[in-house]
Design a protein around this motif. Structure first.
Motif, PDB file in Angstrom:
ATOM      1  N   PRO A  19       0.785  -1.309  -0.012  1.00 31.34           N
ATOM      2  CA  PRO A  19      -0.054  -0.091  -0.104  1.00 31.34           C
ATOM      3  C   PRO A  19       0.996   1.220  -0.002  1.00 31.34           C
ATOM      4  N   THR A 196      -7.520  -2.160   1.645  1.00 31.25           N
ATOM      5  CA  THR A 196      -6.532  -1.637   2.533  1.00 31.25           C
ATOM      6  C   THR A 196      -6.255  -2.284   3.748  1.00 31.25           C
ATOM      7  N   PHE A 222      -5.741   3.842  -2.799  1.00 34.94           N
ATOM      8  CA  PHE A 222      -6.170   2.589  -3.555  1.00 34.94           C
ATOM      9  C   PHE A 222      -7.477   2.791  -4.418  1.00 34.94           C
TER      10      PHE A 222
END
Length: 334
Positions: A19, A196, A222
């Motif tokens: 991420p 996430t 995202f």
């Protein structure tokens, strides 16, 4: 090489979908520019070095892992602003960089892009950093172009494991033809928040280190990435590229190329890494001829985001040990 510049608002293989950096304060003061190279267009993130009366700090280049972006390095770049003149790439197809013209996302192709950038920018030799897939890429760069590398820092590098951890196998399965499109269909009802949370649980030793503001920032990024028409295709091709690199033998083997690296090397492993086993640290320490090891208890796959202070301290020690006498006297100690 042509480039345009704009300010940034403050604000299987054991390779993960990493991420974006969940630390909002570390984006302040950075700049983005677009660099056009033969066959690829890159977004480059930079942080002007801290003001000093001494000589300009040496250049550094940071390369992220699979699914990540240059933002993954913002915490570490901020901590090292007085020691290096740092830049971080968005690899082709990741971050704000479009996919390469030829669709090649292999480790070798990515290494060629990094070399092409360094040659065009004429900043080398640099202190070269890589995480996960980025670690495999910069290992190859250091092996084939030692003239471009002063030191090498590898954070959980994606070097071949004979027995990957079970927690890493689902990521490796993304390389199977059709698996990514199937996964996309099966998870089409998942929210960006769900995705996430899953990624943070996979990549962090302790996801609780992520602040609520950082989590919100990661979710927003995202969502943006999921809307890109090439998102899943790039993930499939990149994962397949790592699988292929794991199977190469002879002189093209990543472990054989690690043995060829001449640059002083800092290896960083976390004991709670679910993607690259910290047990690989012993083999890596033997493979890289001039290496030192930092093992972080309770840290996962992205130590430069989880514990950037520890990584910065270890790099400063490496830097101090490799500088010339004149450079050492002018370098700040953090």
């Amino acid at each position: 090489m042509s480039e345009t510049e704009s300010p940034v608002a403050p604000g299987a293989p054991a390779v993960p979908v990493v991420p974006p950096s969940p630390l909002p304060p570390f984006g302040a003061g950075e700049r983005l520019r677009t660099v056009t190279l033969p066959g690829a267009t890159l977004t480059v993130r930079s942080r002007p070095p801290a003001v000093s009366d001494g000589p300009a700090p040496p250049p550094a280049l940071f390369v992220h892992g699979l699914g990540g972006s240059s933002r993954n390095w913002s915490p570490l770049m901020a901590l090292l602003a007085d020691a290096v003149d740092g830049e971080a790439l968005d690899l082709p197809g990741f971050g704000d960089s479009p996919p390469p013209d030829d669709g090649d996302h292999s480790v070798t192709a990515c290494a060629r892009v990094v070399i092409r950038y360094l040659d065009a920018a004429a900043r080398g030799p640099v202190h070269l950093f890589g995480n996960s897939l980025g670690g495999a890429i910069v290992t190859r760069v250091a092996a084939v172009r030692p003239d471009l590398v002063r030191t090498l820092t590898l954070v959980s590098p994606a070097l071949p494991e004979l027995r990957p951890q079970r927690t890493a196998l689902p990521t490796g399965l993304l390389a199977v033809p059709g698996a990514v499109s199937l996964f996309a269909r099966l998870t089409r009802d998942w929210t960006a928040e769900d995705r996430t949370r899953g990624l943070l649980a996979l990549c962090y030793g302790d996801p609780g280190r992520v602040s609520p503001e950082g989590f919100a920032m990661a979710v927003e990024e995202f969502e943006r990435r999921l809307e890109l028409p090439y998102f899943w295709d790039v993930m499939a091709r990149s994962t397949r590229g790592v699988v292929d690199a794991y199977t190469l033998g002879g002189q093209h083997s990543l472990w054989r190329q690690a043995e060829r690296v001449l640059a002083p090397t800092l290896l960083v492993y976390g004991t709670s890494d679910r993607l690259v086993s910290y047990r690989m640290a012993r083999r890596a320490s033997k493979a890289f001829r001039d290496s030192r090891l930092l093992t972080l208890l309770g840290t996962g796959h992205v130590a430069m985001m989880e514990d950037p202070d520890a990584v910065a301290r270890a790099f400063r020690e490496l830097l101090a040990d490799t500088l010339t006498t004149s450079e050492r006297s002018a370098t700040p100690r953090g």
